[in-house]
Design a protein around this motif. Structure first.
Motif, mmCIF file in Angstrom:
data_model
loop_
_atom_site.group_PDB
_atom_site.id
_atom_site.type_symbol
_atom_site.label_atom_id
_atom_site.label_comp_id
_atom_site.label_asym_id
_atom_site.label_seq_id
_atom_site.Cartn_x
_atom_site.Cartn_y
_atom_site.Cartn_z
ATOM 1 N N LYS A 59 11.180 88.470 80.617
ATOM 2 C CA LYS A 59 10.730 89.751 81.147
ATOM 3 C C LYS A 59 11.082 89.944 82.621
ATOM 4 O O LYS A 59 10.806 90.995 83.190
ATOM 5 C CB LYS A 59 9.211 89.879 81.001
ATOM 6 N N TYR A 60 11.653 88.919 83.239
ATOM 7 C CA TYR A 60 11.964 88.988 84.669
ATOM 8 C C TYR A 60 13.222 88.165 84.916
ATOM 9 O O TYR A 60 13.426 87.127 84.286
ATOM 10 C CB TYR A 60 10.777 88.438 85.479
ATOM 11 N N ASP A 61 14.034 88.618 85.834
ATOM 12 C CA ASP A 61 15.313 87.967 86.102
ATOM 13 C C ASP A 61 15.165 86.830 87.116
ATOM 14 O O ASP A 61 14.635 87.053 88.217
ATOM 15 C CB ASP A 61 16.311 89.006 86.619
ATOM 16 N N ALA A 62 15.623 85.656 86.758
ATOM 17 C CA ALA A 62 15.507 84.483 87.636
ATOM 18 C C ALA A 62 16.266 84.690 88.943
ATOM 19 O O ALA A 62 15.779 84.290 90.012
ATOM 20 C CB ALA A 62 16.020 83.236 86.920
ATOM 21 N N LYS A 63 17.428 85.314 88.883
ATOM 22 C CA LYS A 63 18.198 85.560 90.109
ATOM 23 C C LYS A 63 17.445 86.494 91.048
ATOM 24 O O LYS A 63 17.469 86.309 92.262
ATOM 25 C CB LYS A 63 19.581 86.126 89.770
ATOM 26 N N GLN A 64 16.783 87.483 90.490
ATOM 27 C CA GLN A 64 15.995 88.406 91.312
ATOM 28 C C GLN A 64 14.848 87.651 91.977
ATOM 29 O O GLN A 64 14.558 87.866 93.156
ATOM 30 C CB GLN A 64 15.446 89.550 90.465
ATOM 31 N N PHE A 65 14.193 86.766 91.229
ATOM 32 C CA PHE A 65 13.095 85.971 91.778
ATOM 33 C C PHE A 65 13.581 85.121 92.949
ATOM 34 O O PHE A 65 12.960 85.100 94.017
ATOM 35 C CB PHE A 65 12.490 85.088 90.683
ATOM 36 N N ILE A 66 14.699 84.463 92.789
ATOM 37 C CA ILE A 66 15.250 83.621 93.858
ATOM 38 C C ILE A 66 15.618 84.470 95.066
ATOM 39 O O ILE A 66 15.341 84.099 96.209
ATOM 40 C CB ILE A 66 16.467 82.814 93.340
ATOM 41 N N GLU A 67 16.206 85.630 94.823
ATOM 42 C CA GLU A 67 16.569 86.523 95.923
ATOM 43 C C GLU A 67 15.323 86.993 96.677
ATOM 44 O O GLU A 67 15.314 87.045 97.902
ATOM 45 C CB GLU A 67 17.368 87.720 95.398
ATOM 46 N N GLU A 68 14.275 87.325 95.942
ATOM 47 C CA GLU A 68 13.013 87.730 96.579
ATOM 48 C C GLU A 68 12.431 86.597 97.419
ATOM 49 O O GLU A 68 11.924 86.827 98.521
ATOM 50 C CB GLU A 68 11.998 88.162 95.520
#
Length: 121
Positions: free
Chosen positions: A86-95
């Motif tokens: 439900k959530y993108d790992a790359k987006q999490f790392i970028e955040e």
């Protein structure tokens, strides 16, 4: 550390913390030992309590999110969402990168002198 969720008001974040609390069982012992070695906590009967040094250290940290259980709850929720697609790992790392960069820059810009008292044993 295991019951940190009880300090979180947001129900969704509290739910994310119920499973693991703060940290993993495998890392908690070493975290607590480090806090003892640095004289940030002490044992009073069966309880762990902050020492004056620990309290001073908490007081000089300006970023409230770093001092809260919510931060771990936010991360746990996002990690659970990643696990369920439900959530993108790359987006999490970028955040995380953006958040850390902002905090480090804020600390570097802050020229207010700070000191903490180190208790010697």
């Amino acid at each position: 550390m295991e019951t940190a969720g009880k300090f979180v008001e947001d129900e969704e974040l509290r739910s994310a913390l119920k499973e693991n609390g703060i940290g993993r069982p495998s890392s908690r012992a070493s975290i607590i030992e480090t806090l003892f070695k640095r004289h940030y906590i002490r044992r009073e009967r069966k309880r762990l309590v902050a020492t004056p040094t620990g309290i001073e250290l908490i007081g000089i940290i300006k970023e409230e999110l770093l001092k809260s259980c919510e931060l771990t709850g936010i991360w746990e929720k996002k990690l659970r969402d990643i696990e369920h697609g439900k959530y993108d790992a790359k987006q999490f790392i970028e955040e995380l990168k953006q958040q850390i960069t902002q905090i480090v820059n804020d600390v570097l810009r802050d020229t207010e002198p700070r000191r903490i008292t180190i208790e010697a044993k």
